[in-house]
Design an enzyme around this catalytic site. Structure first.
Site, PDB file in Angstrom:
ATOM      1  N   SER A 199       0.829  -1.198   0.000  1.00 51.29           N
ATOM      2  CA  SER A 199       0.000   0.000   0.000  1.00 51.29           C
ATOM      3  C   SER A 199       0.876   1.266   0.000  1.00 51.29           C
ATOM      4  O   SER A 199       1.675   1.456  -0.903  1.00 51.29           O
ATOM      5  CB  SER A 199      -0.951  -0.046   1.200  1.00 51.29           C
ATOM      6  OG  SER A 199      -1.981   0.889   1.068  1.00 51.29           O
ATOM      7  N   ASP A 240      -9.507  -5.074  -4.824  1.00 52.50           N
ATOM      8  CA  ASP A 240      -8.955  -4.133  -3.853  1.00 52.50           C
ATOM      9  C   ASP A 240      -9.851  -2.893  -3.814  1.00 52.50           C
ATOM     10  O   ASP A 240      -9.934  -2.146  -4.783  1.00 52.50           O
ATOM     11  CB  ASP A 240      -7.530  -3.764  -4.269  1.00 52.50           C
ATOM     12  CG  ASP A 240      -6.776  -2.982  -3.212  1.00 52.50           C
ATOM     13  OD1 ASP A 240      -7.403  -2.175  -2.513  1.00 52.50           O
ATOM     14  OD2 ASP A 240      -5.548  -3.179  -3.106  1.00 52.50           O
ATOM     15  N   HIS A 265      -7.579  -5.704  -0.364  1.00 48.42           N
ATOM     16  CA  HIS A 265      -6.372  -4.917  -0.103  1.00 48.42           C
ATOM     17  C   HIS A 265      -5.535  -5.537   1.015  1.00 48.42           C
ATOM     18  O   HIS A 265      -4.316  -5.631   0.909  1.00 48.42           O
ATOM     19  CB  HIS A 265      -6.764  -3.490   0.269  1.00 48.42           C
ATOM     20  CG  HIS A 265      -5.607  -2.554   0.370  1.00 48.42           C
ATOM     21  ND1 HIS A 265      -4.799  -2.242  -0.704  1.00 48.42           N
ATOM     22  CD2 HIS A 265      -5.102  -1.852   1.424  1.00 48.42           C
ATOM     23  CE1 HIS A 265      -3.863  -1.386  -0.329  1.00 48.42           C
ATOM     24  NE2 HIS A 265      -4.022  -1.132   0.958  1.00 48.42           N
TER      25      HIS A 265
END
Length: 273
Positions: free
Chosen positions: A95, A224, A253
């Site tokens: 991320s 995601d 995610h």
């Protein structure tokens, strides 16, 4: 607990296990190095020196008011790698940590980095603009900022559900996952939490991606809900000189369960080549 002090005086906490070729894991927002606890053991068992750090403002690192941006995050990672005198390094980022890793490799990693891996990462740009019509509208990030400045505790509890895909039919996300997400999020100070939203939403890393020479593996779930794949990894791989994208059908995610096992094995395979 082990710390290094960065060039601007920030204390960065890190943890490590094992010995061998170094591999450093960079966490996402709003988490900390505890998100990589399983990987520390797994990669140490596989013969690597596995290291994870808390980004400034997160976890056990300094609760910073200033410097909560990708330039400082990447410089902090550089300071850590130099302090530990690491070479032939593998860097892995999830991320926002993926953005940190990409900026580090592009701007500081020459001569030190062997390979890089991103998982559900933010580059090249999350925010929707005229030049980036596939990005998310500013209202999405304004809502995150409002959550951090409002009932932050409930906000993190609510955010954990889409983060791990718990709002999808058949999800195996557990209450324990949600609780751990909340715990790590609440360890971050408000200024860092707020500023990091700007860092991960509005930092254009097109030039960073184009500058990288080393092999990069991009891993991303196609469900995601936090960093949608089309404006992120599917675009990023086209900008890299030596990039490979692997897509996980239906994956969220957050990294957990069977998807986590596959991600870890894919990273092991990539770095062993």
């Amino acid at each position: 607990m082990p710390y290094i002090t960065t060039s601007d005086g920030t204390e960065i906490y890190y943890t490590e296990q094992g010995s061998g070729q170094p591999i450093i894991f960079s966490h996402g927002w709003p988490l900390n190095s505890d998100a990589w606890a399983l990987e520390l053991k797994l990669f140490a068992d596989a013969g690597y020196r596995a290291i994870a750090h808390d980004r400034r403002g997160h976890g056990r690192s300094s609760k910073t008011y200033q410097g909560n941006d990708l330039d400082h995050y990447a410089k902090d990672l550089s300071d850590l790698i130099e302090a530990l005198d690491l070479h032939d390094v593998i860097v892995v980022g999830h991320s926002t940590g993926g953005g940190e890793v990409i900026r580090y490799v592009a701007q500081h990693g020459a001569g030190r980095v062997a390979k890089a891996v991103t998982v559900g990462a933010i580059p090249p740009l999350m925010l929707k603009t005229e030049a980036n019509p596939g990005g998310a509208p500013i209202e999405v990030f304004d809502a995150l900022r409002a959550g951090v400045l409002g009932d932050r505790s409930q906000f993190f509890k609510d955010l954990a559900v889409p983060f791990f895909g718990g709002n999808r039919e058949g999800s195996k996300a557990s209450q324990g996952l949600y609780d751990e997400f909340w715990r790590e999020g609440m360890e971050m100070n408000v200024a860092a939490a707020y500023d990091c939203i700007e860092a991960f939403s509005n930092t254009d890393q097109t030039a960073d991606l184009k500058a990288i020479e080393v092999p990069v593996l991009l891993l991303h779930g196609d469900d995601d809900q936090i960093v949608p794949i089309d404006a992120a990894s599917r675009t990023a791989v086209t900008l890299l000189k030596n990039g490979t994208l692997k897509v996980y059908p239906g994956a969220p995610h957050g990294i957990f369960g069977e998807n986590q096992k596959q991600i870890d094995q894919d990273i092991l395979d990539f770095i062993a080549d």
